[in-house]
Scaffold this motif. Structure first.
Motif, PDB file in Angstrom:
ATOM      1  N   UNK A  80       0.811  -1.225   0.000  1.00 28.73           N
ATOM      2  CA  UNK A  80       0.000   0.000   0.000  1.00 28.73           C
ATOM      3  C   UNK A  80       0.840   1.268   0.000  1.00 28.73           C
ATOM      4  N   UNK A  81       0.356   2.259  -0.746  1.00 27.68           N
ATOM      5  CA  UNK A  81       1.030   3.545  -0.801  1.00 27.68           C
ATOM      6  C   UNK A  81       0.533   4.482   0.279  1.00 27.68           C
ATOM      7  N   UNK A  96      -0.504   8.925 -11.135  1.00 27.55           N
ATOM      8  CA  UNK A  96       0.561   8.098 -11.684  1.00 27.55           C
ATOM      9  C   UNK A  96       0.449   6.668 -11.178  1.00 27.55           C
ATOM     10  N   UNK A  97       1.583   5.994 -11.085  1.00 23.17           N
ATOM     11  CA  UNK A  97       1.617   4.590 -10.656  1.00 23.17           C
ATOM     12  C   UNK A  97       1.816   4.530  -9.144  1.00 23.17           C
ATOM     13  N   UNK A  98       0.749   4.189  -8.424  1.00 17.11           N
ATOM     14  CA  UNK A  98       0.833   4.031  -6.974  1.00 17.11           C
ATOM     15  C   UNK A  98      -0.170   2.978  -6.539  1.00 17.11           C
ATOM     16  N   UNK A  99       0.017   2.432  -5.352  1.00 21.28           N
ATOM     17  CA  UNK A  99      -0.862   1.383  -4.850  1.00 21.28           C
ATOM     18  C   UNK A  99      -1.811   1.989  -3.824  1.00 21.28           C
ATOM     19  N   UNK A 117      -6.828   7.869 -10.257  1.00 18.53           N
ATOM     20  CA  UNK A 117      -6.645   6.429 -10.090  1.00 18.53           C
ATOM     21  C   UNK A 117      -6.493   5.692 -11.414  1.00 18.53           C
ATOM     22  N   UNK A 118      -6.354   6.400 -12.523  1.00 22.23           N
ATOM     23  CA  UNK A 118      -6.358   5.733 -13.826  1.00 22.23           C
ATOM     24  C   UNK A 118      -5.132   4.864 -14.065  1.00 22.23           C
ATOM     25  N   UNK A 119      -4.030   5.105 -13.372  1.00 20.88           N
ATOM     26  CA  UNK A 119      -2.848   4.253 -13.530  1.00 20.88           C
ATOM     27  C   UNK A 119      -2.471   3.579 -12.224  1.00 20.88           C
ATOM     28  N   UNK A 120      -3.390   3.572 -11.294  1.00 18.31           N
ATOM     29  CA  UNK A 120      -3.101   3.032  -9.965  1.00 18.31           C
ATOM     30  C   UNK A 120      -3.336   1.528  -9.889  1.00 18.31           C
TER      31      UNK A 120
END
Length: 205
Positions: A80-81, A96-99, A117-120
């Motif tokens: 988790x981020x 961006x890219x995150x959890x 959340x489009x790249x999460x």
């Protein structure tokens, strides 16, 4: 050698391919993915695919195919981020890219928060974002291949969902994002937009 998020994603794709070929079970996939997303070096990744044939390593299973077949969503899993996005007389951005963790809290006071959340990825299939805006604004973008439920309250303000995608709901196997909270003399807007997962992910604060 230290590895990147892209290295972890490549190994995760190999595992999903192995699942589609019947080489590993769903439980094995979940266990191995936990190892992949916790790995920090290349040496930690090698044992995860050591018992898989070389041909599997070159195969890639498309996200749309996994969801159509009802297989586990490849976006679920990982460490988790950040659990909070706070803007007090300032601005905060999370994209961006995150959890996304199971619970993420967003607070804006005389400021603004942007969450995309489009790249999460998602640590678990279901997560909750609690958004509280006081004389400020919080914008949350959710891709149309994720299920979203909005139950926040607006008091002298607005707490709303705007569907900009116009597409059918995501399948039950897709992640579910529940957004609640309060907008007081403020606005919390959730935008449902077309997913853009074909673009190369970029890490942004």
């Amino acid at each position: 050698m230290r590895i990147s998020d892209a290295d972890r994603e490549r190994v995760a794709q190999v595992l999903h391919t192995a699942l589609s070929e019947g080489r590993i079970t769903v439980n094995e996939l979940e266990e191995r993915l936990s190892t992949v997303y916790a790995a920090k070096t290349a040496g930690e990744l090698k044992p995860v695919t050591a018992d898989l044939p070389a041909t599997t390593a070159s195969g890639v299973i498309e996200p749309a195919t996994t969801r159509a077949l009802g297989l586990p969503d490849e976006r679920i899993g990982g460490h988790p981020g950040s659990q909070a996005s706070i803007a007090i007389m300032s601005g905060a951005t999370r994209k961006g890219s995150w959890v996304v963790p199971p619970q993420h809290n967003s607070f804006a006071f005389w400021g603004g928060v942007d969450i995309d959340l489009r790249r999460a990825r998602f640590a678990e299939r279901e997560c909750t974002i609690t958004a509280v805006a006081i004389m400020g604004g919080i914008d949350i973008v959710v891709p149309d291949d994720v299920n979203v439920e909005v139950t926040g309250v607006g008091f002298m303000g607005a707490f709303e969902l705007q569907d900009k995608a116009g597409t059918p709901p995501a399948p039950p196997t897709a992640p579910t994002v529940r957004i609640n909270g309060l907008a007081f003399w403020a606005g919390v807007t959730v935008y449902r937009k077309p997913a853009k997962r074909d673009e190369s992910p970029q890490l942004e604060a």
